[in-house]
Design a protein around this motif. Structure first.
Motif, PDB file in Angstrom:
ATOM      1  N   THR A 230       1.363  -6.129   3.454  1.00 35.36           N
ATOM      2  CA  THR A 230       0.788  -7.422   3.087  1.00 35.36           C
ATOM      3  C   THR A 230      -0.693  -7.247   2.805  1.00 35.36           C
ATOM      4  O   THR A 230      -1.411  -6.606   3.575  1.00 35.36           O
ATOM      5  N   LEU A 231      -1.132  -7.797   1.690  1.00 36.48           N
ATOM      6  CA  LEU A 231      -2.524  -7.734   1.258  1.00 36.48           C
ATOM      7  C   LEU A 231      -3.186  -9.084   1.484  1.00 36.48           C
ATOM      8  O   LEU A 231      -2.646 -10.123   1.098  1.00 36.48           O
ATOM      9  N   THR A 232      -4.364  -9.049   2.118  1.00 35.79           N
ATOM     10  CA  THR A 232      -5.146 -10.260   2.366  1.00 35.79           C
ATOM     11  C   THR A 232      -6.572  -9.984   1.924  1.00 35.79           C
ATOM     12  O   THR A 232      -7.062  -8.864   2.081  1.00 35.79           O
ATOM     13  N   TYR A 233      -7.236 -10.985   1.399  1.00 37.09           N
ATOM     14  CA  TYR A 233      -8.629 -10.839   0.984  1.00 37.09           C
ATOM     15  C   TYR A 233      -9.538 -11.574   1.955  1.00 37.09           C
ATOM     16  O   TYR A 233      -9.249 -12.691   2.378  1.00 37.09           O
TER      17      TYR A 233
ATOM     18  N   GLY B   3      -2.262  -4.269   5.237  1.00 35.56           N
ATOM     19  CA  GLY B   3      -1.684  -3.944   6.536  1.00 35.56           C
ATOM     20  C   GLY B   3      -0.175  -3.954   6.484  1.00 35.56           C
ATOM     21  O   GLY B   3       0.430  -4.104   5.414  1.00 35.56           O
ATOM     22  N   PRO B   4       0.448  -3.801   7.645  1.00 39.45           N
ATOM     23  CA  PRO B   4       1.911  -3.832   7.709  1.00 39.45           C
ATOM     24  C   PRO B   4       2.433  -5.169   7.193  1.00 39.45           C
ATOM     25  O   PRO B   4       1.708  -6.166   7.184  1.00 39.45           O
ATOM     26  N   LEU B   5       3.664  -5.187   6.782  1.00 41.61           N
ATOM     27  CA  LEU B   5       4.272  -6.407   6.267  1.00 41.61           C
ATOM     28  C   LEU B   5       4.179  -7.506   7.320  1.00 41.61           C
ATOM     29  O   LEU B   5       4.579  -7.306   8.480  1.00 41.61           O
ATOM     30  N   ALA B   6       3.611  -8.638   6.940  1.00 41.96           N
ATOM     31  CA  ALA B   6       3.466  -9.764   7.863  1.00 41.96           C
ATOM     32  C   ALA B   6       4.835 -10.299   8.255  1.00 41.96           C
ATOM     33  O   ALA B   6       5.803 -10.210   7.488  1.00 41.96           O
TER      34      ALA B   6
ATOM     35  N   LEU C  99       3.379  -6.402  -0.938  1.00 44.63           N
ATOM     36  CA  LEU C  99       3.425  -5.320  -1.916  1.00 44.63           C
ATOM     37  C   LEU C  99       4.463  -4.276  -1.532  1.00 44.63           C
ATOM     38  O   LEU C  99       4.679  -4.010  -0.350  1.00 44.63           O
ATOM     39  N   CYS C 100       5.078  -3.669  -2.550  1.00 41.91           N
ATOM     40  CA  CYS C 100       6.012  -2.560  -2.328  1.00 41.91           C
ATOM     41  C   CYS C 100       5.202  -1.305  -2.019  1.00 41.91           C
ATOM     42  O   CYS C 100       3.978  -1.298  -2.107  1.00 41.91           O
ATOM     43  N   ALA C 101       5.888  -0.229  -1.668  1.00 41.03           N
ATOM     44  CA  ALA C 101       5.210   1.024  -1.311  1.00 41.03           C
ATOM     45  C   ALA C 101       4.354   1.549  -2.466  1.00 41.03           C
ATOM     46  O   ALA C 101       3.208   1.963  -2.267  1.00 41.03           O
ATOM     47  N   GLU C 102       4.904   1.532  -3.668  1.00 41.13           N
ATOM     48  CA  GLU C 102       4.160   2.059  -4.822  1.00 41.13           C
ATOM     49  C   GLU C 102       2.888   1.269  -5.084  1.00 41.13           C
ATOM     50  O   GLU C 102       1.816   1.836  -5.266  1.00 41.13           O
ATOM     51  N   HIS C 103       2.991  -0.050  -5.109  1.00 36.96           N
ATOM     52  CA  HIS C 103       1.817  -0.867  -5.398  1.00 36.96           C
ATOM     53  C   HIS C 103       0.804  -0.834  -4.249  1.00 36.96           C
ATOM     54  O   HIS C 103      -0.404  -0.913  -4.482  1.00 36.96           O
TER      55      HIS C 103
ATOM     56  N   VAL D 177      -9.591  -1.934   3.205  1.00 41.05           N
ATOM     57  CA  VAL D 177      -9.306  -1.508   4.572  1.00 41.05           C
ATOM     58  C   VAL D 177      -7.797  -1.409   4.696  1.00 41.05           C
ATOM     59  O   VAL D 177      -7.082  -2.383   4.452  1.00 41.05           O
ATOM     60  N   ARG D 178      -7.316  -0.229   5.056  1.00 39.27           N
ATOM     61  CA  ARG D 178      -5.879  -0.008   5.231  1.00 39.27           C
ATOM     62  C   ARG D 178      -5.580   0.100   6.715  1.00 39.27           C
ATOM     63  O   ARG D 178      -6.061   0.999   7.382  1.00 39.27           O
ATOM     64  N   LEU D 179      -4.791  -0.840   7.205  1.00 43.75           N
ATOM     65  CA  LEU D 179      -4.428  -0.869   8.614  1.00 43.75           C
ATOM     66  C   LEU D 179      -3.042  -0.271   8.788  1.00 43.75           C
ATOM     67  O   LEU D 179      -2.152  -0.509   7.984  1.00 43.75           O
ATOM     68  N   SER D 180      -2.868   0.474   9.861  1.00 39.43           N
ATOM     69  CA  SER D 180      -1.567   1.049  10.174  1.00 39.43           C
ATOM     70  C   SER D 180      -1.050   0.379  11.430  1.00 39.43           C
ATOM     71  O   SER D 180      -1.795   0.149  12.373  1.00 39.43           O
ATOM     72  N   ASP D 181       0.249   0.072  11.470  1.00 42.86           N
ATOM     73  CA  ASP D 181       0.801  -0.578  12.659  1.00 42.86           C
ATOM     74  C   ASP D 181       1.242   0.422  13.716  1.00 42.86           C
ATOM     75  O   ASP D 181       1.643   0.059  14.795  1.00 42.86           O
ATOM     76  N   GLY D 182       1.212   1.725  13.392  1.00 47.37           N
ATOM     77  CA  GLY D 182       1.580   2.734  14.360  1.00 47.37           C
ATOM     78  C   GLY D 182       3.070   2.945  14.518  1.00 47.37           C
ATOM     79  O   GLY D 182       3.499   3.886  15.162  1.00 47.37           O
ATOM     80  N   SER D 183       3.882   2.074  13.930  1.00 49.71           N
ATOM     81  CA  SER D 183       5.328   2.242  14.068  1.00 49.71           C
ATOM     82  C   SER D 183       5.884   3.213  13.036  1.00 49.71           C
ATOM     83  O   SER D 183       6.932   3.794  13.234  1.00 49.71           O
ATOM     84  N   ALA D 184       5.174   3.389  11.950  1.00 48.20           N
ATOM     85  CA  ALA D 184       5.642   4.328  10.935  1.00 48.20           C
ATOM     86  C   ALA D 184       5.430   5.742  11.441  1.00 48.20           C
ATOM     87  O   ALA D 184       4.410   6.039  12.057  1.00 48.20           O
ATOM     88  N   PRO D 185       6.363   6.588  11.187  1.00 47.15           N
ATOM     89  CA  PRO D 185       6.182   7.952  11.649  1.00 47.15           C
ATOM     90  C   PRO D 185       5.033   8.615  10.925  1.00 47.15           C
ATOM     91  O   PRO D 185       4.883   8.477   9.728  1.00 47.15           O
ATOM     92  N   SER D 186       4.212   9.328  11.705  1.00 50.78           N
ATOM     93  CA  SER D 186       3.117  10.025  11.059  1.00 50.78           C
ATOM     94  C   SER D 186       3.659  11.287  10.412  1.00 50.78           C
ATOM     95  O   SER D 186       4.678  11.807  10.809  1.00 50.78           O
TER      96      SER D 186
END
Length: 133
Positions: free
Chosen positions: A19-22, A32-35, A45-49, A62-71
């Motif tokens: 999810t993109l926020t301004y 950030g992660p999908l709201a 947004l999809c992964a590509e966009h 600013v790109r935020l990571s939720d930590g749930s995605a595997p590194s």
């Protein structure tokens, strides 16, 4: 029935992953992660966009990571995994030699793993032999 949210970009039907926020006051785009819920004035947004996202000149992304995605695994992790798999594939007598044990299955020190326990250990990885073998 759960509905999959789609990318907000025109003509893109892929599933949304971010999810993109301004924040206009700070000239910042926050990705950030999908709201949990679709919010007005936010863009899914999809992964590509989300990977190709750019901001206007003078703005910061600013790109935020939720930590749930595997590194992504490091080269050391992949090498340790490959070594553990190679070790597990060795014949038992060669594994015993690698542990410093004599050719016969006399075992290693208790709690240390090795041929006596059926455990192979390399670094922080451990491979256990199947009870059937």
């Amino acid at each position: 029935m759960s509905l999959v949210r789609r990318c907000s970009r025109t003509a893109c039907g892929r599933p949304a992953v971010a999810t993109l926020t301004y924040v206009y006051a700070d000239s910042t785009a926050v990705l950030g992660p999908l709201a949990t819920y679709a919010e007005p004035h936010c863009y899914d947004l999809c992964a590509e966009h989300s990977e190709r996202l750019t901001a206007p000149r003078g703005w910061e992304v600013v790109r935020l990571s939720d930590g749930s995605a595997p590194s992504r695994p490091s080269g050391d992790d992949l090498e340790a995994l490959a070594n553990a798999v190679r070790e597990a594939a060795r014949p038992p007598e060669r594994r015993a030699e690698a542990w410093g044990a004599p050719r016969k299955e006399s075992g290693g020190a208790p709690g240390q793993g090795g041929p006596a326990t059926g455990e192979t250990r390399r670094g922080h990885l451990r491979v256990l032999r199947s009870p059937d073998s």
